[in-house]
Design an enzyme around this catalytic site. Sequence first.
Site, mmCIF file in Angstrom:
data_model
loop_
_atom_site.group_PDB
_atom_site.id
_atom_site.type_symbol
_atom_site.label_atom_id
_atom_site.label_comp_id
_atom_site.label_asym_id
_atom_site.label_seq_id
_atom_site.Cartn_x
_atom_site.Cartn_y
_atom_site.Cartn_z
ATOM 1 N N HIS A 219 0.682 -1.142 -0.104
ATOM 2 C CA HIS A 219 0.121 0.042 0.113
ATOM 3 C C HIS A 219 0.942 1.209 0.003
ATOM 4 O O HIS A 219 0.576 2.207 -0.754
ATOM 5 C CB HIS A 219 -0.877 0.169 1.256
ATOM 6 N N LYS B 103 -16.171 -7.765 4.635
ATOM 7 C CA LYS B 103 -14.897 -8.420 5.406
ATOM 8 C C LYS B 103 -15.074 -8.052 7.009
ATOM 9 O O LYS B 103 -15.382 -7.043 7.322
ATOM 10 C CB LYS B 103 -13.621 -8.205 5.030
ATOM 11 N N ARG C 107 -1.786 -6.305 -8.532
ATOM 12 C CA ARG C 107 -0.580 -6.848 -8.382
ATOM 13 C C ARG C 107 -0.612 -8.147 -9.332
ATOM 14 O O ARG C 107 0.574 -8.326 -9.946
ATOM 15 C CB ARG C 107 -0.689 -7.760 -6.879
ATOM 16 N N SER D 288 -2.829 -8.186 2.851
ATOM 17 C CA SER D 288 -3.109 -7.827 4.229
ATOM 18 C C SER D 288 -3.483 -9.243 4.728
ATOM 19 O O SER D 288 -3.083 -9.638 5.753
ATOM 20 C CB SER D 288 -4.113 -6.993 4.363
HETATM 21 P P1 ADP Z 1 -9.830 -3.914 -0.735
HETATM 22 O O1 ADP Z 1 -10.603 -4.678 0.320
HETATM 23 O O2 ADP Z 1 -10.449 -2.743 -1.112
HETATM 24 O O3 ADP Z 1 -9.280 -4.771 -1.547
HETATM 25 P P2 ADP Z 1 -7.185 -3.559 0.398
HETATM 26 O O4 ADP Z 1 -6.710 -2.987 1.573
HETATM 27 O O5 ADP Z 1 -6.842 -5.266 0.452
HETATM 28 O O6 ADP Z 1 -8.844 -3.475 0.196
HETATM 29 O O7 ADP Z 1 -6.497 -3.004 -0.866
HETATM 30 C C1 ADP Z 1 -6.716 -1.717 -1.306
HETATM 31 C C2 ADP Z 1 -5.930 -1.561 -2.555
HETATM 32 O O8 ADP Z 1 -4.627 -1.777 -2.401
HETATM 33 C C3 ADP Z 1 -6.608 -2.552 -3.784
HETATM 34 O O9 ADP Z 1 -6.513 -1.899 -4.742
HETATM 35 C C4 ADP Z 1 -5.288 -3.513 -3.749
HETATM 36 O O10 ADP Z 1 -5.306 -4.242 -5.022
HETATM 37 C C5 ADP Z 1 -4.159 -2.635 -3.550
HETATM 38 N N1 ADP Z 1 -3.136 -3.395 -2.798
HETATM 39 C C6 ADP Z 1 -3.302 -4.377 -1.767
HETATM 40 N N2 ADP Z 1 -2.203 -4.672 -1.413
HETATM 41 C C7 ADP Z 1 -1.185 -4.364 -2.425
HETATM 42 C C8 ADP Z 1 0.158 -4.714 -2.713
HETATM 43 N N3 ADP Z 1 0.862 -5.415 -2.249
HETATM 44 N N4 ADP Z 1 0.709 -3.900 -3.853
HETATM 45 C C9 ADP Z 1 -0.001 -3.137 -4.577
HETATM 46 N N5 ADP Z 1 -1.403 -2.885 -4.320
HETATM 47 C C10 ADP Z 1 -1.890 -3.711 -3.196
#
Ligand code: ADP
Length: 162
Positions: A17, A41, A89, A127
């Site tokens: 992130h 979630k 990703r 995450s």
């Molecule tokens: P959500 O529940 O909206 O997917 P996340 O916190 O999992 O929330 O992800 C928020 C955004 O960050 C999403 O667009 C996800 O693809 C991106 N994201 C999550 N992990 C990574 C990572 N390791 N590298 C790049 N983008 C990421």
Amino acid sequence: MRLAIFPGSFDPITNGHLDLIDRALKMFDRVYVAILTNTSKKPLFTIEERLGMMRECQRSERVLVGSFQGLLVDFAHAQGAAVIIRGLRAVSDFEYELQMAMMNRELAPNLETVFLMPKNVYSYLSSRLVKEVAVLGGDISKLVPKNVEEALKRKFDTPSNS
Ligand code: ADP
């Protein structure tokens, strides 16, 4: 001023992130990291905890942090943002992200979704995986900022390696 919204669960924030936020800062004047509160979630961290961790690891005054509920497009309009940032990703992200981008475009034609790719080493990072490793006491020090590593250790009550 060009403002982009970066929405997500951030449960918890990872280096992936943060990598995306740094990239977005090169393209936009401000980046608003918006934590979604009405996700289906079941989160590990409360909104307050996630806001706190996010604020602790921000290095730029151009990053704003907040939470929202309801439709992302409404929140983006209320903030005056014209762009949504999302991460891609692997191909596995693509289908869901495309659906969401198309739905958001349907709801708000003037709002563009911009996809950014993280540094290679973060392209396998989520995450969810971080939590799975942390609960078993694995080393996540290269995957999340220090404050998040410590917060996970406290949650799972695993001994500190440092
Ligand atoms: P959500 O529940 O909206 O997917 P996340 O916190 O999992 O929330 O992800 C928020 C955004 O960050 C999403 O667009 C996800 O693809 C991106 N994201 C999550 N992990 C990574 C990572 N390791 N590298 C790049 N983008 C990421």
